[in-house]
Design a protein around this motif. Sequence first.
Motif, PDB file in Angstrom:
ATOM      1  N   SER A  89      -5.763   6.643   2.112  1.00  0.00           N
ATOM      2  CA  SER A  89      -5.511   8.078   2.205  1.00  0.00           C
ATOM      3  C   SER A  89      -5.631   8.527   3.654  1.00  0.00           C
ATOM      4  N   GLN A 114      -0.654  10.567   3.471  1.00  0.00           N
ATOM      5  CA  GLN A 114      -0.545   9.385   2.617  1.00  0.00           C
ATOM      6  C   GLN A 114      -1.617   9.392   1.544  1.00  0.00           C
ATOM      7  N   PHE A 116      -1.945   6.341  -1.038  1.00  0.00           N
ATOM      8  CA  PHE A 116      -1.314   5.105  -1.514  1.00  0.00           C
ATOM      9  C   PHE A 116      -2.260   4.318  -2.403  1.00  0.00           C
ATOM     10  N   ASN A 160       3.058   5.677  -3.247  1.00  0.00           N
ATOM     11  CA  ASN A 160       2.420   6.807  -2.583  1.00  0.00           C
ATOM     12  C   ASN A 160       2.589   8.041  -3.467  1.00  0.00           C
ATOM     13  N   ASP A 222       9.505   1.369   2.721  1.00  0.00           N
ATOM     14  CA  ASP A 222       8.699   2.483   2.225  1.00  0.00           C
ATOM     15  C   ASP A 222       9.590   3.610   1.732  1.00  0.00           C
TER      16      ASP A 222
END
Length: 351
Positions: A89, A114, A116, A160, A222
């Motif tokens: 995070s 983020q 994740f 995410n 990503d």
Amino acid sequence: MISLRLTLAFALFSIIIQAQYTDQINSNRPGASIGAFAVGKNVIQSEIGLSFHQYSHSGYNNSSFKGGLGFIALRWGFLFETLELTLESKYLKGSLNSKILSVPISSSRNGFLQNFIGFKYLFYDPFKKEREENVYSWKANNGFKFRELIPAISITLGTNINFEKNNPFPFNNVFGNIYRPIFFQNLGISVDEEPFFHLRGTLATQSHFLSSWVFVTNFSYDRYLSIDPQMSYILTLTHTLNPLWSVYIESQGNRSELYRDSLFRLGFAYLYSDNIQVEATIGGSTKSSPSRILANVGVSYRLDFHKDFVSAEEIQSKALKKEERSLNKTLKKNTKKERKRNRKAKSNLGI
């Protein structure tokens, strides 16, 4: 023969699983890349820190952003030595100075970059077989060998999750939506919005050579399932100066339809204890759209509940010792009873 085969199998398996766990902490920090190896079964590890970031964008009339970022990664090794659950995070808070209009406008912004969650699995480990040392040659043990360039390989898959409905940093862009609200509203162009979740996959390799150098590569895809997928790479070279200090240099590149970026970092790490590592990093980008300067400090800490694997020979040896202790205890007990009966018999005979 069956017992011998089982013993050999357990011995081989013990070598393989020990390849993951290390007596000292195995951190992904410093730097942004992730190593190929997991933390080890029954190990819980946290990697936390704070960083300062300064951006300036030539395409937005040198608008700027300054802020602090807090990051945390939680890693848990479970089921196998080669498997790891990862939570990451990042939260950014700062001030945006927009120079799009004749009069600069400053505003505060904060939000997640983020959140994740994913799994890492090591599917190739060239170090699982222990190498024999040459007692006659220092050069043979410490010289460069081409086989050392063969890397360990892992893959990390996860997602995410975007918890914020109106994230001020869509797709990690601190200048996202900077033109809003008037000009783009009149053109009918909607603001950038991330979906609730998107996927990420990372292929990581890790090579060890010359006893004190480590080279890590990351290749990631990503934001799959979003309107702005991104491809990136990270190359990290680390050198151990002594058992406590190490230095590193790193290159990172990101490419998407939204923007491209190239970053360089360098820093050091200090092993405070077997379970604690501290680090510091400085870095910057090579372009002006946006330019970027960063500095961070962090610490990695692990809770080590790892239990060493016990081979079949050790299990058998412990069982034999336990049986021997039990037999000795029974023998002593029987001897004591026999002596008691003899004393009683002598007493009855008046001896």
